[in-house]
Design an enzyme around this catalytic site. Structure first.
Site, short mmCIF file in Angstrom:
data_model
loop_
_atom_site.label_atom_id
_atom_site.label_comp_id
_atom_site.label_asym_id
_atom_site.label_seq_id
_atom_site.Cartn_x
_atom_site.Cartn_y
_atom_site.Cartn_z
CB SER A 135 -0.78 0.01 1.28
OG SER A 135 -1.57 1.21 1.25
CE1 TYR A 148 -4.00 -2.57 5.29
CE2 TYR A 148 -3.27 -0.22 4.82
CZ TYR A 148 -3.47 -1.51 4.32
OH TYR A 148 -3.61 -1.85 2.85
#
Length: 261
Positions: A135, A148
């Site tokens: 990401s 995350y």
């Protein structure tokens, strides 16, 4: 038998990889599709031309890959592509998150990805590919998204190091680092704030991100970043101190929370 293994294939990026790869890889015999929701995997299998083998795995559980590993040992296939798309994120202050979500993000995003890659590597041959989904959050620490972002930093760092270790075998690792993508991710991550302006403003189509990732993998590139805004974010993360960037992100999150009270 030549196969492609895709985790997180029941939705989002994983499902889109299966759809795009289905059309033009004549030398592939089977797709091995992995996810928790087998009903969705069966639906996907009906759409695809390739034969599919379905594995129900909850990758947050350490015992979930037993059947898959046994099948690898029995069939001894040639794995031409391993695409690790399984993962999830939860937004919010760390101390306010659910304990199971904190540990689950690490288990799925880091441990399971590493364990599956380890188990599959011995079945990969020259000119094979590994694609790992990270990401843009991997580029810097992110307040209110701390676990995350850290887990995706692990994916990026691990993938780059692994790429160097196995390049002499002709196996190429590409890490995808997208920004917001129009998948179910934000339905899970943050139902309250999913329509925040900075997410919706930079939202891109899943199809475009996957198409770019496959192109970059074909070209043996180590990282795939779709879109100019996310490429700018990557440069910013290298130029500006992270203490400044985390302060900006924190303020944006506070502003967005105020909007949604």
């Amino acid at each position: 038998m030549r196969i492609i293994i895709i985790t997180g294939a029941s939705s989002g990026m994983g499902r889109e990889f299966a759809r795009q790869l289905d059309g033009y890889l004549e030398h592939i015999d089977e797709f091995w599709l992995i996810a928790r929701r087998t009903d969705r995997l069966h639906e996907l299998a009906k759409e695809l031309k390739k034969d599919c083998r379905i594995f129900q795995c909850d990758l947050s559980q350490r015992s979930s890959m037993v059947e898959l590993i046994q099948e690898l040992e029995t069939k001894k296939p040639k794995v031409k592509m391993l695409i690790n798309c399984a993962g999830y994120g939860k937004t919010g202050k760390f101390e306010k998150l659910n304990y199971q979500d904190v540990t689950g993000m690490i288990d799925v995003n880091c441990r399971a990805l590493s364990a599956l890659t380890y188990s599959v590597l011995s079945y990969m041959c020259s000119n094979s590919r590994i694609i790992n989904l990270a990401s843009v959050a991997a580029f810097m620490p992110q307040p209110e998204f701390s676990v995350y972002a850290a887990s995706k930093s692990y994916v990026l760092s691990f993938s780059r190091a692994l790429r160097k270790e196995i390049d002499d075998r002709g196996i190429w690792v590409t890490t995808i680092c997208p920004g917001p993508v129009n998948t179910e991710f934000f339905d899970v991550a943050d139902k309250k704030n999913k329509e925040s302006w900075y997410k919706s403003k930079f939202m891109v189509r899943c199809e475009d991100v996957v198409n770019r990732a496959l192109y970059d993998s074909l070209k043996k590139r180590d990282i795939s970043i779709y879109g100019i805004p996310m490429k700018c974010m990557y440069v910013l993360s290298k130029v500006f101190p992270h203490r400044i960037l985390t302060k900006i992100i924190h303020k944006l999150n506070m502003y967005n929370s105020d909007e949604n009270v």
